[in-house]
Design an enzyme around this catalytic site. Structure first.
Site, PDB file in Angstrom:
ATOM      1  N   LYS A 152     -65.668  -3.275  13.514  1.00 46.53           N
ATOM      2  CA  LYS A 152     -66.638  -3.427  14.612  1.00 46.53           C
ATOM      3  C   LYS A 152     -67.845  -2.512  14.361  1.00 46.53           C
ATOM      4  O   LYS A 152     -68.988  -2.901  14.606  1.00 46.53           O
ATOM      5  CB  LYS A 152     -65.987  -3.094  15.961  1.00 46.53           C
ATOM      6  CG  LYS A 152     -64.953  -4.092  16.442  1.00 46.53           C
ATOM      7  CD  LYS A 152     -65.497  -5.493  16.734  1.00 46.53           C
ATOM      8  CE  LYS A 152     -66.382  -5.546  17.942  1.00 46.53           C
ATOM      9  NZ  LYS A 152     -66.757  -6.959  18.266  1.00 46.53           N
ATOM     10  N   THR A 179     -67.275  -2.290  20.969  1.00 47.07           N
ATOM     11  CA  THR A 179     -66.228  -1.508  21.622  1.00 47.07           C
ATOM     12  C   THR A 179     -66.526  -0.015  21.547  1.00 47.07           C
ATOM     13  O   THR A 179     -67.219   0.438  20.623  1.00 47.07           O
ATOM     14  CB  THR A 179     -64.876  -1.791  20.911  1.00 47.07           C
ATOM     15  OG1 THR A 179     -63.926  -0.807  21.297  1.00 47.07           O
ATOM     16  CG2 THR A 179     -65.005  -1.734  19.392  1.00 47.07           C
ATOM     17  N   ASP A 180     -65.934   0.750  22.472  1.00 51.02           N
ATOM     18  CA  ASP A 180     -66.072   2.215  22.408  1.00 51.02           C
ATOM     19  C   ASP A 180     -65.268   2.800  21.248  1.00 51.02           C
ATOM     20  O   ASP A 180     -65.450   3.962  20.883  1.00 51.02           O
ATOM     21  CB  ASP A 180     -65.641   2.872  23.734  1.00 51.02           C
ATOM     22  CG  ASP A 180     -64.193   2.595  24.131  1.00 51.02           C
ATOM     23  OD1 ASP A 180     -63.498   1.828  23.427  1.00 51.02           O
ATOM     24  OD2 ASP A 180     -63.747   3.158  25.157  1.00 51.02           O
ATOM     25  N   GLU A 181     -64.381   1.979  20.649  1.00 51.65           N
ATOM     26  CA  GLU A 181     -63.509   2.515  19.593  1.00 51.65           C
ATOM     27  C   GLU A 181     -64.291   2.908  18.338  1.00 51.65           C
ATOM     28  O   GLU A 181     -63.800   3.660  17.506  1.00 51.65           O
ATOM     29  CB  GLU A 181     -62.387   1.508  19.278  1.00 51.65           C
ATOM     30  CG  GLU A 181     -61.599   1.177  20.542  1.00 51.65           C
ATOM     31  CD  GLU A 181     -60.287   0.429  20.335  1.00 51.65           C
ATOM     32  OE1 GLU A 181     -59.719   0.499  19.238  1.00 51.65           O
ATOM     33  OE2 GLU A 181     -59.845  -0.217  21.302  1.00 51.65           O
ATOM     34  N   TYR A 211     -59.676  -2.073  12.707  1.00 47.86           N
ATOM     35  CA  TYR A 211     -60.399  -2.814  13.761  1.00 47.86           C
ATOM     36  C   TYR A 211     -61.715  -2.117  14.086  1.00 47.86           C
ATOM     37  O   TYR A 211     -62.788  -2.731  14.020  1.00 47.86           O
ATOM     38  CB  TYR A 211     -59.525  -2.926  15.023  1.00 47.86           C
ATOM     39  CG  TYR A 211     -60.314  -3.323  16.262  1.00 47.86           C
ATOM     40  CD1 TYR A 211     -60.957  -4.558  16.352  1.00 47.86           C
ATOM     41  CD2 TYR A 211     -60.431  -2.452  17.360  1.00 47.86           C
ATOM     42  CE1 TYR A 211     -61.686  -4.917  17.483  1.00 47.86           C
ATOM     43  CE2 TYR A 211     -61.153  -2.799  18.491  1.00 47.86           C
ATOM     44  CZ  TYR A 211     -61.784  -4.029  18.549  1.00 47.86           C
ATOM     45  OH  TYR A 211     -62.514  -4.378  19.671  1.00 47.86           O
TER      46      TYR A 211
HETATM   47  P1  NAD Z   1     -59.708 -11.923  22.102  1.00 46.85           P
HETATM   48  O1  NAD Z   1     -58.923 -11.573  20.892  1.00 46.85           O
HETATM   49  O2  NAD Z   1     -59.003 -12.188  23.398  1.00 46.85           O
HETATM   50  O3  NAD Z   1     -60.604 -13.213  21.814  1.00 46.85           O
HETATM   51  C1  NAD Z   1     -61.320 -13.377  20.626  1.00 46.85           C
HETATM   52  C2  NAD Z   1     -61.812 -14.818  20.558  1.00 46.85           C
HETATM   53  O4  NAD Z   1     -62.563 -14.977  19.343  1.00 46.85           O
HETATM   54  C3  NAD Z   1     -60.687 -15.862  20.512  1.00 46.85           C
HETATM   55  O5  NAD Z   1     -60.972 -16.916  21.392  1.00 46.85           O
HETATM   56  C4  NAD Z   1     -60.693 -16.332  19.071  1.00 46.85           C
HETATM   57  O6  NAD Z   1     -60.253 -17.669  18.912  1.00 46.85           O
HETATM   58  C5  NAD Z   1     -62.148 -16.169  18.699  1.00 46.85           C
HETATM   59  N1  NAD Z   1     -62.354 -16.011  17.247  1.00 46.85           N
HETATM   60  C6  NAD Z   1     -61.693 -15.151  16.421  1.00 46.85           C
HETATM   61  N2  NAD Z   1     -62.120 -15.322  15.152  1.00 46.85           N
HETATM   62  C7  NAD Z   1     -63.081 -16.289  15.193  1.00 46.85           C
HETATM   63  C8  NAD Z   1     -63.914 -16.891  14.204  1.00 46.85           C
HETATM   64  N3  NAD Z   1     -63.827 -16.546  12.914  1.00 46.85           N
HETATM   65  N4  NAD Z   1     -64.791 -17.828  14.591  1.00 46.85           N
HETATM   66  C9  NAD Z   1     -64.888 -18.207  15.899  1.00 46.85           C
HETATM   67  N5  NAD Z   1     -64.121 -17.684  16.866  1.00 46.85           N
HETATM   68  C10 NAD Z   1     -63.235 -16.737  16.517  1.00 46.85           C
HETATM   69  O7  NAD Z   1     -60.770 -10.753  22.246  1.00 46.85           O
HETATM   70  P2  NAD Z   1     -61.355 -10.037  23.575  1.00 46.85           P
HETATM   71  O8  NAD Z   1     -60.422  -8.976  23.984  1.00 46.85           O
HETATM   72  O9  NAD Z   1     -61.785 -11.073  24.531  1.00 46.85           O
HETATM   73  O10 NAD Z   1     -62.633  -9.319  22.940  1.00 46.85           O
HETATM   74  C11 NAD Z   1     -63.871 -10.008  22.848  1.00 46.85           C
HETATM   75  C12 NAD Z   1     -64.892  -9.098  22.223  1.00 46.85           C
HETATM   76  O11 NAD Z   1     -65.060  -7.932  23.017  1.00 46.85           O
HETATM   77  C13 NAD Z   1     -64.517  -8.614  20.821  1.00 46.85           C
HETATM   78  O12 NAD Z   1     -65.689  -8.595  20.040  1.00 46.85           O
HETATM   79  C14 NAD Z   1     -63.987  -7.209  21.049  1.00 46.85           C
HETATM   80  O13 NAD Z   1     -64.224  -6.396  19.921  1.00 46.85           O
HETATM   81  C15 NAD Z   1     -64.841  -6.770  22.227  1.00 46.85           C
HETATM   82  N6  NAD Z   1     -64.219  -5.776  23.114  1.00 46.85           N
HETATM   83  C16 NAD Z   1     -62.970  -5.976  23.631  1.00 46.85           C
HETATM   84  C17 NAD Z   1     -62.416  -5.046  24.506  1.00 46.85           C
HETATM   85  C18 NAD Z   1     -61.063  -5.245  25.141  1.00 46.85           C
HETATM   86  O14 NAD Z   1     -60.563  -4.350  25.827  1.00 46.85           O
HETATM   87  N7  NAD Z   1     -60.426  -6.400  24.982  1.00 46.85           N
HETATM   88  C19 NAD Z   1     -63.140  -3.901  24.839  1.00 46.85           C
HETATM   89  C20 NAD Z   1     -64.417  -3.723  24.289  1.00 46.85           C
HETATM   90  C21 NAD Z   1     -64.948  -4.675  23.446  1.00 46.85           C
HETATM   91  P1  TYD Z   2     -54.070  -1.874  23.475  1.00 51.61           P
HETATM   92  O1  TYD Z   2     -53.943  -2.701  24.714  1.00 51.61           O
HETATM   93  O2  TYD Z   2     -53.549  -2.404  22.193  1.00 51.61           O
HETATM   94  O3  TYD Z   2     -55.615  -1.472  23.354  1.00 51.61           O
HETATM   95  P2  TYD Z   2     -56.349  -0.426  22.337  1.00 51.61           P
HETATM   96  O4  TYD Z   2     -55.419  -0.060  21.252  1.00 51.61           O
HETATM   97  O5  TYD Z   2     -57.505  -1.232  21.850  1.00 51.61           O
HETATM   98  O6  TYD Z   2     -56.747   0.741  23.200  1.00 51.61           O
HETATM   99  O7  TYD Z   2     -53.348  -0.478  23.734  1.00 51.61           O
HETATM  100  C1  TYD Z   2     -53.705   0.369  24.808  1.00 51.61           C
HETATM  101  C2  TYD Z   2     -52.951   1.663  24.653  1.00 51.61           C
HETATM  102  O8  TYD Z   2     -51.548   1.382  24.845  1.00 51.61           O
HETATM  103  C3  TYD Z   2     -53.060   2.286  23.277  1.00 51.61           C
HETATM  104  O9  TYD Z   2     -53.079   3.711  23.398  1.00 51.61           O
HETATM  105  C4  TYD Z   2     -51.789   1.848  22.560  1.00 51.61           C
HETATM  106  C5  TYD Z   2     -50.781   1.763  23.692  1.00 51.61           C
HETATM  107  N1  TYD Z   2     -49.723   0.722  23.524  1.00 51.61           N
HETATM  108  C6  TYD Z   2     -48.379   1.070  23.658  1.00 51.61           C
HETATM  109  O10 TYD Z   2     -48.027   2.225  23.922  1.00 51.61           O
HETATM  110  N2  TYD Z   2     -47.436   0.069  23.494  1.00 51.61           N
HETATM  111  C7  TYD Z   2     -47.778  -1.208  23.227  1.00 51.61           C
HETATM  112  O11 TYD Z   2     -46.865  -2.075  23.049  1.00 51.61           O
HETATM  113  C8  TYD Z   2     -49.152  -1.549  23.100  1.00 51.61           C
HETATM  114  C9  TYD Z   2     -49.569  -2.955  22.769  1.00 51.61           C
HETATM  115  C10 TYD Z   2     -50.102  -0.549  23.258  1.00 51.61           C
END
Ligand code: NAD
Ligand code: TYD
Length: 354
Positions: free
Chosen positions: A164, A134-136, A160
């Site tokens: 990562k 992630t960019d975080e 988090y």
């Molecule tokens: P998500 O939370 O929707 O899904 C995570 C999946 O991992 C789930 O299916 C869960 O069951 C599985 N999982 C969790 N713990 C596990 C374990 N111990 N063993 C096996 N499976 C396990 O997450 P997402 O939003 O789809 O993110 C996927 C990846 O992309 C993550 O690594 C996250 O850090 C990265 N990412 C997400 C975003 C975003 O905006 N959602 C952005 C950048 C990077």
């Molecule tokens: P989120 O979807 O949790 O992603 P991330 O924290 O990984 O960026 O949140 C996106 C943005 O929205 C973040 O600045 C937090 C804000 N946010 C709210 O203001 N209210 C909410 O209920 C949630 C879940 C997020």
């Protein structure tokens, strides 16, 4: 490349990656390894679950012995690692689970892959360990137009992003120490179908529809850079096949939005698609206590990916949001199945605490 494990394939982004690979590469055997935590949902993959080149394995990536056996039994050539705990608010409440899954789980997969690949006559030839991050990990930007590049120093703030960041370092250490062919990508916030409705966009779409309050953290001034999830999956496909070993690529949409402005777009879109008058749901906006350590701004520079591998986002944000809102409105049953029961109790307690 034949047998590919995709971890976290029942989650939001993972399910789009699994779908893309299963449909696009019938010659690959795609093995989806997922523990099915609260965030994992096999309903995300209904349309491909019976495909002959797809297997689901319910397993925990932290279970080292199971990972070793699976990677050897399936003669795995490539791993695309998405499994993680992914929600910042949960990491603030329960950092241990994040360290366990994101750090130790990644280490367990790396070590299991190393054992198998080093036992082969060809060693790492033709193998690939691709870690999705992630960019975080880069921390927070000011409102000064700067962007995260691949050279930006890591400065994670939340449990988090710290977990990562740690996992990214382990992946790079396995390249530098053992010569494992690794790649890391750092992506901005994703949106689109099948996202668990604790994240901003699906949560707010669902709340607007049900006339529930929209909890805006702080003043809603934080900025995020949003990318349509299918564009992320397309980037993962290109990088997995053509990315250079040991490289990092940033993935983003050059699409920054202040939360409050994005929320107003969501309100306008849901109201319009449901035939409500303009401004109907604006009264749901509720400013609540800010998230602890809330990163001010994220913004990704994905020029390297564009210049080296020709990837660009395919969708304009307006089009992506329209499609996304329509998808959640059309798939209320999918949302209801998730938001009933345990999750509802969790959400109510999180909301009450603000
Ligand atoms: P998500 O939370 O929707 O899904 C995570 C999946 O991992 C789930 O299916 C869960 O069951 C599985 N999982 C969790 N713990 C596990 C374990 N111990 N063993 C096996 N499976 C396990 O997450 P997402 O939003 O789809 O993110 C996927 C990846 O992309 C993550 O690594 C996250 O850090 C990265 N990412 C997400 C975003 C975003 O905006 N959602 C952005 C950048 C990077
Ligand atoms: P989120 O979807 O949790 O992603 P991330 O924290 O990984 O960026 O949140 C996106 C943005 O929205 C973040 O600045 C937090 C804000 N946010 C709210 O203001 N209210 C909410 O209920 C949630 C879940 C997020």
């Amino acid at each position: 490349m034949k047998n590919i494990i995709i971890t976290g394939g029942a989650g939001f982004i993972g399910s789009h990656v699994v779908r893309l690979f299963v449909n696009k590469y019938p010659e690959y055997h795609i093995i989806n390894v997922d523990k099915l935590t609260y965030a994992g949902n096999l309903a995300n993959l209904k349309d491909i679950e019976n495909k002959p080149n797809y297997t689901f394995v319910k397993a925990d990536i932290c279970d080292f012995d199971t990972m070793v056996k699976l990677i050897q039994d399936e003669k795995v050539d490539g791993i695309i690692h998405l499994a993680a705990e992914s929600h910042v608010d949960r990491s603030i409440k329960d950092p241990f689970t994040f360290a366990k899954t994101n750090v130790l789980g990644t280490l367990s997969l790396l070590q299991a892959a190393r054992l198998y690949w080093e036992s082969l006559p060809e060693k790492y030839e033709g193998k690939r360990f691709y870690h999705i991050s992630t960019d975080e990990v880069y921390g927070a930007l000011e409102f000064d137009g700067t962007l995260f590049s691949e050279e930006t120093k890591y400065a994670p703030h939340s449990p988090y992003s710290a977990s990562k960041a740690s996992s990214d370092h382990f992946v790079r250490a396995f390249h530098d120490t053992y010569g494992m062919p690794t790649i890391v990508t750092n992506c901005s916030n994703n949106y689109g179908p099948y996202q668990f409705p604790e994240k901003l966009i699906p949560l707010f779409i669902n709340n607007i529809r049900h006339r529930k309050p929209l909890p805006v953290y702080g003043k809603g001034e934080n900025v995020r850079d949003w990318l349509y999830v299918i564009d992320h999956a397309r980037a993962i496909d290109v990088i997995f096949h053509k990315g250079r070993i040991a490289e990092t690529y940033n993935i983003g949409g050059f699409n920054e939005w202040k939360n409050i402005d994005l929320i107003k777009v969501l309100i306008a879109t849901v109201d319009r698609l449901l035939g409500k008058p303009e401004g109907y749901s604006l009264d749901l906006i509720t400013f609540v206590t800010d998230r602890a350590g809330h990163d001010l701004r994220y913004a990704i520079d994905s020029t390297k990916l564009k210049n080296e591998l020709g990837w660009e986002p395919s969708l304009q944000f307006e089009e992506g949001i329209e499609k996304t809102v329509q998808w959640y409105l059309d798939n209320q049953e999918w949302l209801d199945n998730i938001t009933s029961g345990e999750y509802e109790k969790y959400y109510e307690s999180m909301y009450a605490n603000r």
